[in-house]
Write a protein that holds these residues in place. Sequence first.
Motif, PDB file in Angstrom:
ATOM      1  N   GLY A 147      -5.269   1.072  -4.880  1.00  0.00           N
ATOM      2  CA  GLY A 147      -6.167   0.077  -4.302  1.00  0.00           C
ATOM      3  C   GLY A 147      -5.830  -1.330  -4.755  1.00  0.00           C
ATOM      4  O   GLY A 147      -6.715  -2.170  -4.933  1.00  0.00           O
TER       5      GLY A 147
ATOM      6  N   ARG B 144      -1.665   1.689  -1.827  1.00  0.00           N
ATOM      7  CA  ARG B 144      -2.695   2.612  -1.326  1.00  0.00           C
ATOM      8  C   ARG B 144      -3.218   3.503  -2.452  1.00  0.00           C
ATOM      9  O   ARG B 144      -4.403   3.779  -2.543  1.00  0.00           O
ATOM     10  CB  ARG B 144      -2.132   3.467  -0.183  1.00  0.00           C
ATOM     11  CG  ARG B 144      -2.027   2.677   1.122  1.00  0.00           C
ATOM     12  CD  ARG B 144      -1.766   3.592   2.297  1.00  0.00           C
ATOM     13  NE  ARG B 144      -0.378   3.992   2.335  1.00  0.00           N
ATOM     14  CZ  ARG B 144       0.562   3.380   3.060  1.00  0.00           C
ATOM     15  NH1 ARG B 144       0.247   2.341   3.808  1.00  0.00           N
ATOM     16  NH2 ARG B 144       1.802   3.805   3.036  1.00  0.00           N
ATOM     17  N   ARG B 145      -2.306   3.941  -3.332  1.00  0.00           N
ATOM     18  CA  ARG B 145      -2.720   4.864  -4.397  1.00  0.00           C
ATOM     19  C   ARG B 145      -3.699   4.203  -5.363  1.00  0.00           C
ATOM     20  O   ARG B 145      -4.661   4.814  -5.802  1.00  0.00           O
ATOM     21  CB  ARG B 145      -1.481   5.359  -5.174  1.00  0.00           C
ATOM     22  CG  ARG B 145      -1.828   6.546  -6.083  1.00  0.00           C
ATOM     23  CD  ARG B 145      -0.662   6.959  -6.983  1.00  0.00           C
ATOM     24  NE  ARG B 145       0.605   7.044  -6.301  1.00  0.00           N
ATOM     25  CZ  ARG B 145       1.796   7.042  -6.929  1.00  0.00           C
ATOM     26  NH1 ARG B 145       1.842   6.982  -8.251  1.00  0.00           N
ATOM     27  NH2 ARG B 145       2.920   7.106  -6.250  1.00  0.00           N
TER      28      ARG B 145
ATOM     29  N   THR C 178       2.004  -6.616  -0.280  1.00  0.00           N
ATOM     30  CA  THR C 178       1.331  -5.632   0.583  1.00  0.00           C
ATOM     31  C   THR C 178       0.054  -5.129  -0.074  1.00  0.00           C
ATOM     32  O   THR C 178      -0.038  -5.048  -1.297  1.00  0.00           O
ATOM     33  CB  THR C 178       2.270  -4.447   0.891  1.00  0.00           C
ATOM     34  OG1 THR C 178       1.601  -3.559   1.807  1.00  0.00           O
ATOM     35  CG2 THR C 178       2.656  -3.659  -0.357  1.00  0.00           C
ATOM     36  N   ASP C 179      -0.921  -4.784   0.768  1.00  0.00           N
ATOM     37  CA  ASP C 179      -2.098  -4.063   0.262  1.00  0.00           C
ATOM     38  C   ASP C 179      -2.101  -2.633   0.807  1.00  0.00           C
ATOM     39  O   ASP C 179      -3.098  -1.937   0.748  1.00  0.00           O
ATOM     40  CB  ASP C 179      -3.401  -4.800   0.596  1.00  0.00           C
ATOM     41  CG  ASP C 179      -3.658  -4.914   2.098  1.00  0.00           C
ATOM     42  OD1 ASP C 179      -2.866  -4.375   2.891  1.00  0.00           O
ATOM     43  OD2 ASP C 179      -4.678  -5.534   2.480  1.00  0.00           O
ATOM     44  N   GLY C 180      -0.981  -2.223   1.340  1.00  0.00           N
ATOM     45  CA  GLY C 180      -0.851  -0.869   1.870  1.00  0.00           C
ATOM     46  C   GLY C 180      -1.188  -0.793   3.351  1.00  0.00           C
ATOM     47  O   GLY C 180      -0.776   0.151   4.038  1.00  0.00           O
ATOM     48  N   GLU C 181      -1.937  -1.788   3.830  1.00  0.00           N
ATOM     49  CA  GLU C 181      -2.279  -1.837   5.260  1.00  0.00           C
ATOM     50  C   GLU C 181      -1.571  -3.008   5.930  1.00  0.00           C
ATOM     51  O   GLU C 181      -1.160  -2.918   7.077  1.00  0.00           O
ATOM     52  CB  GLU C 181      -3.803  -2.017   5.450  1.00  0.00           C
ATOM     53  CG  GLU C 181      -4.662  -0.960   4.759  1.00  0.00           C
ATOM     54  CD  GLU C 181      -4.357   0.440   5.261  1.00  0.00           C
ATOM     55  OE1 GLU C 181      -4.037   0.603   6.451  1.00  0.00           O
ATOM     56  OE2 GLU C 181      -4.413   1.389   4.438  1.00  0.00           O
TER      57      GLU C 181
ATOM     58  N   GLU D  68       4.112  -0.090  -0.684  1.00  0.00           N
ATOM     59  CA  GLU D  68       2.954   0.231   0.165  1.00  0.00           C
ATOM     60  C   GLU D  68       2.238   1.489  -0.340  1.00  0.00           C
ATOM     61  O   GLU D  68       1.003   1.555  -0.350  1.00  0.00           O
ATOM     62  CB  GLU D  68       3.414   0.375   1.615  1.00  0.00           C
ATOM     63  CG  GLU D  68       3.806  -0.978   2.221  1.00  0.00           C
ATOM     64  CD  GLU D  68       4.689  -0.891   3.460  1.00  0.00           C
ATOM     65  OE1 GLU D  68       5.168  -1.951   3.877  1.00  0.00           O
ATOM     66  OE2 GLU D  68       4.893   0.224   3.989  1.00  0.00           O
ATOM     67  N   ALA D  69       3.016   2.450  -0.797  1.00  0.00           N
ATOM     68  CA  ALA D  69       2.414   3.686  -1.329  1.00  0.00           C
ATOM     69  C   ALA D  69       1.630   3.393  -2.609  1.00  0.00           C
ATOM     70  O   ALA D  69       0.513   3.893  -2.796  1.00  0.00           O
ATOM     71  CB  ALA D  69       3.508   4.724  -1.585  1.00  0.00           C
TER      72      ALA D  69
ATOM     73  N   ASP E 110       4.549   1.981   8.283  1.00  0.00           N
ATOM     74  CA  ASP E 110       3.194   2.263   7.825  1.00  0.00           C
ATOM     75  C   ASP E 110       2.283   1.053   7.701  1.00  0.00           C
ATOM     76  O   ASP E 110       1.070   1.173   7.749  1.00  0.00           O
ATOM     77  CB  ASP E 110       3.249   2.964   6.455  1.00  0.00           C
ATOM     78  CG  ASP E 110       3.943   4.299   6.566  1.00  0.00           C
ATOM     79  OD1 ASP E 110       3.883   4.878   7.664  1.00  0.00           O
ATOM     80  OD2 ASP E 110       4.553   4.739   5.577  1.00  0.00           O
ATOM     81  N   ALA E 111       2.839  -0.125   7.465  1.00  0.00           N
ATOM     82  CA  ALA E 111       1.993  -1.297   7.260  1.00  0.00           C
ATOM     83  C   ALA E 111       2.261  -2.320   8.357  1.00  0.00           C
ATOM     84  O   ALA E 111       3.400  -2.567   8.725  1.00  0.00           O
ATOM     85  CB  ALA E 111       2.267  -1.915   5.892  1.00  0.00           C
TER      86      ALA E 111
END
Length: 280
Positions: free
Chosen positions: A177, A174-175, A190-193, A170-171, A12-13
């Motif tokens: 920010g 994203r949840r 990670t920042d989710g991206e 990662e989740a 995902d990232a």
Amino acid sequence: MSAVVASATSADAASTVVPADDVADRLELVRESAPLVQCLTNVVVANATANILLALGAAPAMVDIPEEAGLFAGVASAVLVNLGTPHAEQRAAMEHAVRSASTAGTPWVLDPVAVGALPVRTALARKLAAARPTAIRGNASEIMALAGVGAGGRGVDATDSVDAAAEAAEALARRFGAVVAVSGAVDLVTDGERTVLVRTGHARLTTMTGGGCALGAVMAAFLAAGGDPLVAVVAASAVYTIAAEIAAERSAGPGSFAPAFLDALAGIDGEGVRARALLA
Ligand SMILES: Nc1ncnc2c1ncn2[C@@H]1O[C@H](COP(=O)(O)OP(=O)(O)O)[C@@H](O)[C@H]1O
Ligand SMILES: Cc1ncsc1CCOP(=O)(O)O
Ligand SMILES: [Mg+2]
């Protein structure tokens, strides 16, 4: 170009490279700005955390009573909220500080110490995370538990690997920010991206109480300098773990490691960062 770097750990990232020059620049910014870091942290590590921030070049202030914490978060450069020993007064202070930091746009870091099996801090961590910290820092078991996966670690220590926590991190990012940092033999940020692995470090850091908790304070100091929060958190982790490598070479065990770590943090500069990053 030397890099502190990484590869993607989940589908995902995407993997991201943070050049060692960026880490060196961030360190210089911290030194120039001497950020005022408000710490609402646990009684075990408060002194160690203040010494580590001072060695780095930041200004620590342990302002953690309800009547003052909100006021101070409005003028601090960054705030650390660490749930290690969350007495009732401090819990109230944390809510004031978080509200005020959010209003003022002050970066703040949440460290969900021992979240999972323990009910009071777990509920508080979920509530504070919903207030959107700039960064969340914990070990693998804490990050997984905050994400709702698993029951936490063994007290304040992890029982899960950083790899196992990658998707949860990662989740979470994203949840809420937030930038999420997972510590372990290799640190994941990670920042989710984008996901970065920081490979520098030494296991002797885990023999000094505050090894994880003070890292959250150092992340707050780097976030205070502004810019991309992912890069700030990676830079904090890299400088901290490189200093640990240097201190490990100059010490014989946990007792001599702690002062050697302070000396290494005070002495490290851009050249030191570049030299170690090349080896990682
Ligand atoms: N096995 C290890 N080898 C090298 N460094 C480690 C190891 N485990 C943790 N660290 C480092 O020690 C610091 C604290 O991490 P950790 O012990 O996971 O935190 P916590 O105290 O929150 O459980 C981090 O900088 C991390 O990089
Ligand atoms: C031992 C302990 N118990 C509650 S908080 C705390 C400190 C943990 O600090 P660190 O995980 O950074 O060593
Ligand atoms: Mg620890």
